[in-house]
Enzyme design. Structure first.
Site, PDB file in Angstrom:
ATOM      1  N   LYS A  22      -5.087  -5.074 -12.258  1.00 24.95           N
ATOM      2  CA  LYS A  22      -4.375  -5.033 -13.388  1.00 24.95           C
ATOM      3  C   LYS A  22      -5.774  -4.850 -14.705  1.00 24.95           C
ATOM      4  O   LYS A  22      -5.518  -4.602 -15.055  1.00 24.95           O
ATOM      5  CB  LYS A  22      -4.234  -6.500 -13.854  1.00 24.95           C
ATOM      6  CG  LYS A  22      -3.621  -7.744 -15.222  1.00 24.95           C
ATOM      7  CD  LYS A  22      -3.375  -9.003 -15.139  1.00 24.95           C
ATOM      8  CE  LYS A  22      -2.281  -9.014 -15.095  1.00 24.95           C
ATOM      9  NZ  LYS A  22      -1.409 -10.354 -14.400  1.00 24.95           N
ATOM     10  N   ARG A  91      -6.409 -13.965 -15.313  1.00 24.67           N
ATOM     11  CA  ARG A  91      -5.413 -13.904 -14.534  1.00 24.67           C
ATOM     12  C   ARG A  91      -5.744 -13.534 -13.034  1.00 24.67           C
ATOM     13  O   ARG A  91      -6.312 -12.451 -13.314  1.00 24.67           O
ATOM     14  CB  ARG A  91      -4.502 -12.818 -15.622  1.00 24.67           C
ATOM     15  CG  ARG A  91      -3.903 -13.639 -17.013  1.00 24.67           C
ATOM     16  CD  ARG A  91      -3.627 -12.859 -17.781  1.00 24.67           C
ATOM     17  NE  ARG A  91      -2.052 -12.418 -17.949  1.00 24.67           N
ATOM     18  CZ  ARG A  91      -1.123 -11.431 -18.289  1.00 24.67           C
ATOM     19  NH1 ARG A  91      -1.945 -10.361 -18.688  1.00 24.67           N
ATOM     20  NH2 ARG A  91      -0.143 -11.225 -17.173  1.00 24.67           N
ATOM     21  N   GLY A 100       4.331 -12.266  -9.688  1.00 25.59           N
ATOM     22  CA  GLY A 100       4.098 -13.552 -10.105  1.00 25.59           C
ATOM     23  C   GLY A 100       4.090 -14.611  -8.274  1.00 25.59           C
ATOM     24  O   GLY A 100       3.892 -15.827  -8.209  1.00 25.59           O
ATOM     25  N   MET A 102       1.259 -15.386  -8.051  1.00 24.51           N
ATOM     26  CA  MET A 102      -0.735 -15.746  -8.145  1.00 24.51           C
ATOM     27  C   MET A 102      -0.486 -16.038  -9.351  1.00 24.51           C
ATOM     28  O   MET A 102       0.661 -16.158  -9.963  1.00 24.51           O
ATOM     29  CB  MET A 102      -2.082 -14.866  -7.652  1.00 24.51           C
ATOM     30  CG  MET A 102      -2.183 -14.157  -6.024  1.00 24.51           C
ATOM     31  SD  MET A 102      -3.419 -13.127  -5.124  1.00 24.51           S
ATOM     32  CE  MET A 102      -2.624 -11.924  -7.105  1.00 24.51           C
ATOM     33  N   ARG A 335       1.068  -0.701 -15.859  1.00 23.55           N
ATOM     34  CA  ARG A 335       0.186  -0.635 -14.767  1.00 23.55           C
ATOM     35  C   ARG A 335       1.883   0.246 -14.558  1.00 23.55           C
ATOM     36  O   ARG A 335       2.708   0.518 -15.456  1.00 23.55           O
ATOM     37  CB  ARG A 335       0.701  -1.372 -13.883  1.00 23.55           C
ATOM     38  CG  ARG A 335       2.363  -1.852 -13.262  1.00 23.55           C
ATOM     39  CD  ARG A 335       2.141  -3.425 -12.791  1.00 23.55           C
ATOM     40  NE  ARG A 335       3.047  -4.096 -12.792  1.00 23.55           N
ATOM     41  CZ  ARG A 335       3.628  -5.310 -12.817  1.00 23.55           C
ATOM     42  NH1 ARG A 335       3.034  -6.271 -12.048  1.00 23.55           N
ATOM     43  NH2 ARG A 335       4.661  -5.674 -13.644  1.00 23.55           N
ATOM     44  N   HIS A 452      11.633 -12.880 -13.975  1.00 25.30           N
ATOM     45  CA  HIS A 452      11.159 -12.969 -12.078  1.00 25.30           C
ATOM     46  C   HIS A 452      12.833 -12.378 -11.249  1.00 25.30           C
ATOM     47  O   HIS A 452      11.721 -11.085 -10.472  1.00 25.30           O
ATOM     48  CB  HIS A 452      11.223 -14.167 -12.169  1.00 25.30           C
ATOM     49  CG  HIS A 452      10.756 -13.981 -10.352  1.00 25.30           C
ATOM     50  ND1 HIS A 452      11.393 -14.483  -9.455  1.00 25.30           N
ATOM     51  CD2 HIS A 452       8.921 -14.176 -10.281  1.00 25.30           C
ATOM     52  CE1 HIS A 452      10.379 -15.100  -8.397  1.00 25.30           C
ATOM     53  NE2 HIS A 452       9.098 -14.697  -8.628  1.00 25.30           N
ATOM     54  N   SER A 786       8.188  16.501  24.664  1.00 19.53           N
ATOM     55  CA  SER A 786       9.051  15.264  23.744  1.00 19.53           C
ATOM     56  C   SER A 786       8.384  13.965  23.458  1.00 19.53           C
ATOM     57  O   SER A 786       8.624  13.510  24.691  1.00 19.53           O
ATOM     58  CB  SER A 786      10.595  15.645  23.629  1.00 19.53           C
ATOM     59  OG  SER A 786      11.355  15.086  22.560  1.00 19.53           O
ATOM     60  N   ASN A 790       9.472   5.520  21.689  1.00 18.62           N
ATOM     61  CA  ASN A 790       9.708   3.612  22.488  1.00 18.62           C
ATOM     62  C   ASN A 790       9.170   3.690  23.631  1.00 18.62           C
ATOM     63  O   ASN A 790       8.437   2.080  23.816  1.00 18.62           O
ATOM     64  CB  ASN A 790      11.338   4.117  23.037  1.00 18.62           C
ATOM     65  CG  ASN A 790      11.936   4.304  20.972  1.00 18.62           C
ATOM     66  OD1 ASN A 790      11.796   4.107  20.313  1.00 18.62           O
ATOM     67  ND2 ASN A 790      13.145   4.966  21.259  1.00 18.62           N
ATOM     68  N   CYS A 854      11.472  12.149  20.112  1.00 22.85           N
ATOM     69  CA  CYS A 854      13.223  11.184  19.585  1.00 22.85           C
ATOM     70  C   CYS A 854      12.347  10.156  19.130  1.00 22.85           C
ATOM     71  O   CYS A 854      14.149   9.494  19.970  1.00 22.85           O
ATOM     72  CB  CYS A 854      13.072  12.282  20.610  1.00 22.85           C
ATOM     73  SG  CYS A 854      12.815  11.825  22.067  1.00 22.85           S
ATOM     74  N   TYR A 874       8.508  19.259  15.080  1.00 18.69           N
ATOM     75  CA  TYR A 874       9.537  18.642  14.858  1.00 18.69           C
ATOM     76  C   TYR A 874       9.613  16.874  15.174  1.00 18.69           C
ATOM     77  O   TYR A 874       8.773  16.551  15.812  1.00 18.69           O
ATOM     78  CB  TYR A 874      10.888  19.243  15.431  1.00 18.69           C
ATOM     79  CG  TYR A 874      11.408  18.916  16.921  1.00 18.69           C
ATOM     80  CD1 TYR A 874      11.737  18.077  17.007  1.00 18.69           C
ATOM     81  CD2 TYR A 874      10.792  20.231  18.406  1.00 18.69           C
ATOM     82  CE1 TYR A 874      12.286  17.541  18.483  1.00 18.69           C
ATOM     83  CE2 TYR A 874      10.854  19.467  19.509  1.00 18.69           C
ATOM     84  CZ  TYR A 874      11.824  18.362  19.460  1.00 18.69           C
ATOM     85  OH  TYR A 874      11.888  18.332  20.511  1.00 18.69           O
TER      86      TYR A 874
HETATM   87  C1  PEP Z   1      11.738   6.783  23.407  1.00 14.19           C
HETATM   88  O1  PEP Z   1      11.444   6.053  24.492  1.00 14.19           O
HETATM   89  O2  PEP Z   1      11.447   6.876  23.128  1.00 14.19           O
HETATM   90  C2  PEP Z   1      13.021   7.896  24.069  1.00 14.19           C
HETATM   91  C3  PEP Z   1      13.093   7.950  22.915  1.00 14.19           C
HETATM   92  O3  PEP Z   1      14.026   7.387  24.571  1.00 14.19           O
HETATM   93  P1  PEP Z   1      15.096   5.603  25.269  1.00 14.19           P
HETATM   94  O4  PEP Z   1      15.222   5.528  24.341  1.00 14.19           O
HETATM   95  O5  PEP Z   1      15.742   6.447  25.552  1.00 14.19           O
HETATM   96  O6  PEP Z   1      14.048   5.113  26.223  1.00 14.19           O
END
Ligand code: PEP
Ligand code: MG
Length: 895
Positions: A22, A91, A100, A102, A335, A452, A786, A790, A854, A874
């Protein structure tokens, strides 16, 4: 000495971090020569210092005094003077807007003496007392923390006594009486008198704004919007101008284009004889800008001119707050405005066509989350009979179905149980925030598109219908009436935030036009749609094609069968980055893998493999056919084998019960023995991935053979399969060499048998810190990496991915250990660092090493930008997220 206070003329729009959004934009407008009431901004740095030390930094007091003196001298009036007093607004204004969330206090400087001066100077006694009661009300609520209902109930009571509907019908005497009442309430609830000294009011209001940074609702909002907790807010102190000076005054909010649909042309709400938050609070129904044109053509024309100026200056949709004081226009805020997903796409391409921005810039104006929203299903218009309860304002698009609830508590309770609900309120205020987050949709009886409820819902991407005037909500009794229909808590309704319609019961939903476009192409999606949708589809198509042109990152999909692969390809996937073969062993096939596990001899096991091989081959043929000509990365079996066996506890009980009755099935006994043998305390860190391939003879061989045979068959039929074999959970190059040796031999033998020569690259997942840290060696045996982010997140943090999110992530998020789950958005500092090491070291060994990702992060917008920066080739994500990844990869390339 640190400068904590900046005059409006000293700042500019690029100083948002220091002056808040602001403050920075007020400065920008001041320097553009637009009519901004004079004032100054206390920096976010002052706020941070206050929050850290629990008191204002020493220099602030003096700097504030000097800035105030300068303001008083420029205007020739003194704050809170008994004659023609200067009044100011105080303000909040953080770097990122938190609508809204604060505090704001208006009319600071009024007291028992200056109210009379104001009455005299304005020649309007009613106005002066109305301003004073507003100060008491806002000050009481926000600075002194008194329940707002104390004041609003008294105001309602005053209206009832006078037999009037609205505040403006109360006269000066009524308001004087209210002032007495409000002051008494302040004394009663806070234990001290309302401070009469103007400077004391100002100091307390500034402090209240600082402290509002840390209210629960502000914290919740920041967590949701991923705004850092330590940014702090600036405080803007601005000369008051008055929209409540009678019928030639008023206050409004406006957008340079419609923020809901993106249709070009100014759009806004105006309230005559009103002040400050009256418009957004949705307390009275508002007038349109067209009404304003009739009422006050000169101010309207000037407003249009200012808005055009702002739009060409900011080169984007702007939202503004303005006040007209006795036919003189004042700009109180601007804004770059929030907008719905559809509006974002339409506006971005409109601005390109208006030569205000380039297509590259247009890409930066939309994002993957918005595209995801446009892919949500909508109500089935042609569908079965629907009972329309009424039509309100289409405030934030989408189709939401759920049970009616009337308060946040009920919404939160339902969300915890996974029940979708629609939060139904007369109007919402910041206290309803948690309920709005928990609900699937929001419906209000009062307020316009800038109320709001509308602003916050749009910001969250939550479906909202507001201002359904026919809706009579009794929040205490937990009922709502629309015409003859009475809705109670738990009754199902369906709300359409795109049309404003509200239906009784549960209405069926269908694919959105954008989803149809993505799956079936532009021509198919354009059939039978209206002008607005046509325009939207063209915008999405244009920006997505531009993203494809610009992006360096390839986008593949994680898919395990022909059907998903096919869908992914339609959505623009350029191959498969991960086929999880374990998904091919579910259902009827489970029994076959069970036979593998239970085999007592290698011969028995081989026989079981032979039964599986033709099935696997057929799986791969379907997958490779759907992705013909594009790379398909097939991962060999990864999960611990016990996942294919019955549950240990259930089986133990079954065998025990059978034993008790003397009729145990020997097969069950064998199965239980296997389950016991394979039981692991930490299966995710146990016998899985490449370890299975090394320990269970023939398992990987079966899969490699089936893959090679499938590819050879397709190739001999004239197709162009491009298959790649991927080994999971590798930690040492030795594991990979052992599997490679076996694989190379199998590939050679299949080539001999089928007489089809083909090169099948073999690569690995990088899912363990050790793999990342020894990438120099691993790349000797891998043609591609790759990143399985996870598992890499799990193993880097030592977080069990199946357990921790439910167990304690809420606490971690609350306590600021992280802003977002590292399983959702990549932990750049930790996991990201490992990726960078593996990228650099891997490429040093093998310059043409192909690099992909992946894990779930492959579809997460922020993570995609990181993967672009570190030079991956990728990303691979679920088919549904492929268009989002395409867009984000394009954005990453131009940002
Ligand atoms: C990972 O571990 O990121 C993965 C793609 O394999 P998964 O999730 O099947 O263990
Ligand atoms: Mg994994």
């Amino acid at each position: 000495m640190t400068q904590y206070v900046y005059g409006f003329a000293e700042g500019n729009k690029d100083l948002g971090e220091l002056l808040g959004g602001k403050g920075a934009n007020l400065a920008e407008m001041t320097n553009l020569g637009l009519p901004v009431p004079p004032g100054f901004t206390i920096t976010t740095e002052a706020c941070r210092s206050y929050l850290a030390a629990g008191k204002e930094p020493g220099e602030l007091r003096v700097q504030l005094t000097m800035a105030l003196r300068r303001l008083e001298d420029d205007l020739g009036r003194r704050l809170g003077d008994r004659h023609d007093p200067l009044l100011v607004s105080v303000r909040s204004g953080a770097m990122q807007s938190m609508p809204g969330m604060m505090e704001t206090v208006l009319n600071v400087g009024l007291n028992d003496a200056s109210v009379k001066g104001l009455a005299e100077a304005s020649g309007n006694e009613r106005f002066a007392w109305d301003s004073y009661r507003r100060l008491l009300q806002m000050f009481g609520k926000t600075v002194l923390d008194i329940d707002g209902e104390v004041f609003s109930d008294a105001l309602d009571a005053a209206k009832t006594v006078r037999g009037v509907q609205t505040d403006v019908e109360l006269d000066a005497e009524d308001l004087k009486a209210l002032v007495v009442e409000f002051k008494a309430a302040i004394l009663k609830h806070s234990g001290s008198e309302f401070p009469q000294h103007p400077r004391e009011q100002l100091d307390l209001a500034v402090r209240a704004v600082f402290e509002s940074w840390n209210t629960d609702r502000a914290r919740i909002y920041r967590r949701r919007e991923r705004i850092p907790n330590d940014a702090g807010t600036a405080v803007n102190i601005c000369t008051m101008v008055f929209g409540n000076l009678g019928d030639t005054s008023g206050t409004g909010v406006a957008f340079t284009r419609d923020p809901a649909s993106g249709t070009s042309g100014a759009y806004g709400d105006y309230l005559v004889n009103a002040q400050g938050e009256d418009v957004v609070a949705g307390i009275r129904n508002t007038l349109s800008l067209a009404d304003l044109e009739e009422l006050d053509p000169a101010s309207f024309q000037q407003l249009m001119k200012v808005m055009r100026r702002l739009e060409t200056h900011y080169r984007d949709l702007c939202d503004i707050e303005f006040t007209i004081e006795r036919s003189k226009l004042w700009m109180l805020q601007t804004r770059v405005g929030k907008r719905t997903a559809g509006a974002a796409f339409r506006i971005a391409t409109q601005l390109v066509d208006e030569d205000l921005i380039t297509l590259d810039e247009a890409l930066t104006r939309v994002d993957g989350a918005q595209l995801a929203q446009l892919m949500f299903p909508q109500f089935d218009v042609a569908g079965a009979q629907r009972t329309l309860l009424g039509t309100g304002m289409a405030a934030s698009p989408g189709a939401a179905v759920g049970a009616v609830v009337f308060d946040s508590e009920a919404a939160i309770a339902a969300a915890r149980e996974g029940r979708p609900v629609i939060l139904v309120r007369k109007e919402t205020n910041p206290d309803d925030l948690e309920g709005m987050i928990a609900a699937s949709g929001v419906l209000t009886a009062r307020g316009g598109k800038t109320s709001h409820a509308a602003v916050v819902a749009r910001g969250m991407g939550k479906t909202c219908v507001c201002g359904l005037a026919a809706l009579d909500v009794d929040e205490r009794a937990k009922t709502a009436r629309v015409g003859d229909v009475v809705l109670g808590e738990g009754d199902l309704i369906s709300i359409d935030g795109t049309t404003g319609e509200v239906f009784a019961g549960d209405v069926a939903v269908v694919a959105s036009p954008v989803a149809t476009y993505l799956e079936s192409g532009l021509d198919a999606a354009l059939v039978g749609v209206n002008e607005e949708t046509r325009d939207l589809l063209h915008s999405v198509d244009r920006l997505l094609r531009h993203a494809d042109l610009r992006r360096r990152l390839g986008v593949r999909a994680n898919a395990d069968n022909g059907e998903d692969a096919d869908r992914a390809r339609h959505l623009g996937a350029e191959g498969i980055g991960l086929c999880r073969t374990e998904h091919m062993f579910l259902g009827d096939r489970r029994e076959l893998i069970e036979q593998v596990i239970l085999a007592r001899t290698q011969n028995e096991r081989e026989a079981a493999f032979e039964r599986l091989r033709p099935l696997q081959r057929q799986d791969f043929i379907e997958l490779l056919t759907a992705m013909d000509g594009l790379p398909v990365t097939i991962r060999l079996l990864d999960p611990p084998l016990h996942e294919f066996l019955p549950d240990r506890t259930e089986l133990t009980v079954k065998v025990a019960l059978a034993a008790a009755s003397g009729a145990v099935d020997p097969a069950d006994e064998r199965l239980l023995a296997a389950v016991e043998r394979l039981h692991e305390s930490n299966p995710m860190l146990g016998l899985r991935g490449v370890r299975l391939g090394l320990v269970v003879p023939g398992l990987f061989a079966l899969q490699i053979k089936a893959i090679a045979e499938a590819a050879a068959q397709l190739r001999s039929e004239g197709a162009n399969p491009k298959v790649e074999i991927m080994i999971p959970l590798v930690g040492s190059v030795m594991e990979l060499f052992l599997i490679r040796d076996e694989a190379d031999a199998i590939l050679r033998s299949v080539a001999e048998q089928t007489q089809v020569a083909q090169a099948i690259p073999i690569g690995t997942m990088i899912e363990l810190p050790r793999a990342a840290l020894t990438a120099t060696r691993i790349a000797e045996a891998a043609e591609f990496f790759s990143f399985g982010t996870n598992d890499l997140t799990q193993t880097t943090w030592g977080f069990s991915r199946d357990d921790v999110e439910a167990a304690f992530f809420a606490t971690y998020l609350d306590r600021g250990v992280f802003m977002v789950s590292p399983f959702e958005s990549l932990d750049v500092d930790g996991v990201g660092r490992l990726i960078q090491i593996a990228v650099a070291d891997g490429r040093r060994t093998r310059p043409d090493l192909k690099l992909g990702i992946c894990g779930e992060h492959g579809g997460d917008p922020e993570s995609i930008h990181f993967f672009h920066r570190v030079g991956l080739d990728y990303v691979s994500c679920s088919p549904f997220r492929v268009p989002i990844a395409r867009l984000e990869a394009g954005r990453a390339a131009v940002m």
